[in-house]
Motif scaffolding. Sequence first.
Motif, PDB file in Angstrom:
ATOM      1  N   UNK A 140      -7.106  -0.463  13.679  1.00  0.00           N
ATOM      2  CA  UNK A 140      -7.120  -1.483  12.630  1.00  0.00           C
ATOM      3  C   UNK A 140      -7.781  -0.869  11.403  1.00  0.00           C
ATOM      4  N   UNK A 141      -7.423  -1.378  10.232  1.00  0.00           N
ATOM      5  CA  UNK A 141      -8.111  -0.988   9.009  1.00  0.00           C
ATOM      6  C   UNK A 141      -8.655  -2.236   8.333  1.00  0.00           C
ATOM      7  N   UNK A 142      -9.951  -2.270   8.175  1.00  0.00           N
ATOM      8  CA  UNK A 142     -10.596  -3.372   7.491  1.00  0.00           C
ATOM      9  C   UNK A 142     -10.746  -3.028   6.019  1.00  0.00           C
ATOM     10  N   UNK A 143     -10.609  -4.047   5.181  1.00  0.00           N
ATOM     11  CA  UNK A 143     -10.806  -3.890   3.748  1.00  0.00           C
ATOM     12  C   UNK A 143     -11.871  -4.862   3.273  1.00  0.00           C
ATOM     13  N   UNK A 144     -12.551  -4.481   2.214  1.00  0.00           N
ATOM     14  CA  UNK A 144     -13.573  -5.346   1.623  1.00  0.00           C
ATOM     15  C   UNK A 144     -13.436  -5.234   0.102  1.00  0.00           C
ATOM     16  N   UNK A 145     -12.893  -6.272  -0.496  1.00  0.00           N
ATOM     17  CA  UNK A 145     -12.672  -6.278  -1.936  1.00  0.00           C
ATOM     18  C   UNK A 145     -13.846  -6.936  -2.635  1.00  0.00           C
ATOM     19  N   UNK A 146     -14.298  -6.307  -3.709  1.00  0.00           N
ATOM     20  CA  UNK A 146     -15.438  -6.829  -4.455  1.00  0.00           C
ATOM     21  C   UNK A 146     -14.984  -7.415  -5.777  1.00  0.00           C
ATOM     22  N   UNK A 147     -15.633  -8.487  -6.183  1.00  0.00           N
ATOM     23  CA  UNK A 147     -15.427  -9.055  -7.509  1.00  0.00           C
ATOM     24  C   UNK A 147     -16.790  -9.365  -8.103  1.00  0.00           C
ATOM     25  N   UNK A 148     -16.850  -9.370  -9.426  1.00  0.00           N
ATOM     26  CA  UNK A 148     -18.106  -9.673 -10.094  1.00  0.00           C
ATOM     27  C   UNK A 148     -18.936  -8.451 -10.430  1.00  0.00           C
ATOM     28  N   UNK A 149     -18.572  -7.309  -9.919  1.00  0.00           N
ATOM     29  CA  UNK A 149     -19.278  -6.069 -10.210  1.00  0.00           C
ATOM     30  C   UNK A 149     -18.436  -4.919  -9.684  1.00  0.00           C
ATOM     31  N   UNK A 150     -18.796  -3.701 -10.086  1.00  0.00           N
ATOM     32  CA  UNK A 150     -18.096  -2.526  -9.566  1.00  0.00           C
ATOM     33  C   UNK A 150     -18.969  -1.834  -8.532  1.00  0.00           C
ATOM     34  N   UNK A 151     -18.302  -1.299  -7.532  1.00  0.00           N
ATOM     35  CA  UNK A 151     -18.961  -0.712  -6.374  1.00  0.00           C
ATOM     36  C   UNK A 151     -19.586   0.634  -6.635  1.00  0.00           C
ATOM     37  N   UNK A 152     -19.158   1.338  -7.670  1.00  0.00           N
ATOM     38  CA  UNK A 152     -19.259   2.788  -7.628  1.00  0.00           C
ATOM     39  C   UNK A 152     -20.679   3.351  -7.652  1.00  0.00           C
ATOM     40  N   UNK A 153     -21.681   2.534  -7.854  1.00  0.00           N
ATOM     41  CA  UNK A 153     -23.058   3.041  -7.800  1.00  0.00           C
ATOM     42  C   UNK A 153     -23.882   2.343  -6.726  1.00  0.00           C
ATOM     43  N   UNK A 200     -12.712   3.429  -5.658  1.00  0.00           N
ATOM     44  CA  UNK A 200     -13.394   2.849  -6.817  1.00  0.00           C
ATOM     45  C   UNK A 200     -12.418   2.199  -7.789  1.00  0.00           C
ATOM     46  N   UNK A 201     -11.216   2.739  -7.876  1.00  0.00           N
ATOM     47  CA  UNK A 201     -10.231   2.161  -8.796  1.00  0.00           C
ATOM     48  C   UNK A 201      -9.847   0.743  -8.370  1.00  0.00           C
ATOM     49  N   UNK A 202      -9.846   0.515  -7.057  1.00  0.00           N
ATOM     50  CA  UNK A 202      -9.499  -0.810  -6.533  1.00  0.00           C
ATOM     51  C   UNK A 202     -10.741  -1.635  -6.213  1.00  0.00           C
ATOM     52  N   UNK A 203     -11.908  -1.028  -6.376  1.00  0.00           N
ATOM     53  CA  UNK A 203     -13.163  -1.723  -6.056  1.00  0.00           C
ATOM     54  C   UNK A 203     -13.137  -2.267  -4.638  1.00  0.00           C
ATOM     55  N   UNK A 204     -12.686  -1.422  -3.724  1.00  0.00           N
ATOM     56  CA  UNK A 204     -12.478  -1.840  -2.337  1.00  0.00           C
ATOM     57  C   UNK A 204     -13.095  -0.835  -1.380  1.00  0.00           C
ATOM     58  N   UNK A 250     -22.371 -12.658 -10.315  1.00  0.00           N
ATOM     59  CA  UNK A 250     -22.566 -12.748  -8.883  1.00  0.00           C
ATOM     60  C   UNK A 250     -21.475 -11.925  -8.185  1.00  0.00           C
ATOM     61  N   UNK A 251     -21.883 -11.048  -7.305  1.00  0.00           N
ATOM     62  CA  UNK A 251     -20.941 -10.218  -6.568  1.00  0.00           C
ATOM     63  C   UNK A 251     -20.397 -11.004  -5.387  1.00  0.00           C
ATOM     64  N   UNK A 252     -19.099 -10.951  -5.214  1.00  0.00           N
ATOM     65  CA  UNK A 252     -18.466 -11.559  -4.038  1.00  0.00           C
ATOM     66  C   UNK A 252     -17.713 -10.486  -3.284  1.00  0.00           C
ATOM     67  N   UNK A 253     -17.874 -10.499  -1.964  1.00  0.00           N
ATOM     68  CA  UNK A 253     -17.198  -9.548  -1.098  1.00  0.00           C
ATOM     69  C   UNK A 253     -16.285 -10.315  -0.159  1.00  0.00           C
ATOM     70  N   UNK A 254     -15.048  -9.866  -0.040  1.00  0.00           N
ATOM     71  CA  UNK A 254     -14.080 -10.547   0.813  1.00  0.00           C
ATOM     72  C   UNK A 254     -13.443  -9.529   1.752  1.00  0.00           C
ATOM     73  N   UNK A 255     -13.683  -9.710   3.058  1.00  0.00           N
ATOM     74  CA  UNK A 255     -13.106  -8.818   4.061  1.00  0.00           C
ATOM     75  C   UNK A 255     -11.728  -9.313   4.485  1.00  0.00           C
ATOM     76  N   UNK A 256     -10.928  -8.365   4.950  1.00  0.00           N
ATOM     77  CA  UNK A 256      -9.632  -8.684   5.543  1.00  0.00           C
ATOM     78  C   UNK A 256      -9.258  -7.565   6.499  1.00  0.00           C
ATOM     79  N   UNK A 257      -8.240  -7.814   7.311  1.00  0.00           N
ATOM     80  CA  UNK A 257      -7.721  -6.768   8.170  1.00  0.00           C
ATOM     81  C   UNK A 257      -8.096  -6.875   9.629  1.00  0.00           C
ATOM     82  N   UNK A 258      -8.925  -7.841   9.979  1.00  0.00           N
ATOM     83  CA  UNK A 258      -9.272  -8.007  11.376  1.00  0.00           C
ATOM     84  C   UNK A 258      -8.096  -8.530  12.187  1.00  0.00           C
ATOM     85  N   UNK A 259      -8.275  -8.570  13.490  1.00  0.00           N
ATOM     86  CA  UNK A 259      -7.211  -9.075  14.359  1.00  0.00           C
ATOM     87  C   UNK A 259      -7.479  -8.725  15.795  1.00  0.00           C
ATOM     88  N   UNK A 260      -6.449  -8.907  16.611  1.00  0.00           N
ATOM     89  CA  UNK A 260      -6.543  -8.619  18.042  1.00  0.00           C
ATOM     90  C   UNK A 260      -5.655  -7.433  18.362  1.00  0.00           C
TER      91      UNK A 260
END
Length: 126
Positions: A18-31, A73-77, A1-11
């Motif tokens: 701002x720079x938002x990030x989205x880290x993936x786990x459970x699979x690789x993004x590259x395709x 792709x190396x960071x899957x982010x 199961x792929x999980x995506x977790x965003x971070x970097x938001x704010x006021x």
Amino acid sequence: QVQLVESGGGSVQAGGSLRLSCAASGATYNNYCLGWFRRTPGNERERVATIDSDSSTAYADSVKGRFTISQDNAKNTLYLQMNSLKPEDTAMYYCAADPRRSSCTGGTWWGLFVYWGQGTQVTVSS
């Protein structure tokens, strides 16, 4: 199961970045076809930007020249660099992935994306 977790938001104030990030786990993004979407205070869901596995990108007209989507792709982010922010950019931002295709050119409607993060809030004050 792929999980995506965003971070970097704010006021931030208008004109800020701002720079938002989205880290993936459970699979690789590259395709995958990957994207950022936002839900405005008026509850409209908008496509912000998409990126193909070959790094081809596409942007909503409202953010062209100000936002940049990229992936490591190396960071899957997945990232969204947001510059020259405006009050109308205020929204909950979500990253999304469609593992069934490597190119987003076949469609960028939010309903085509399979996996979603939980969202990160961006608030821009004037």
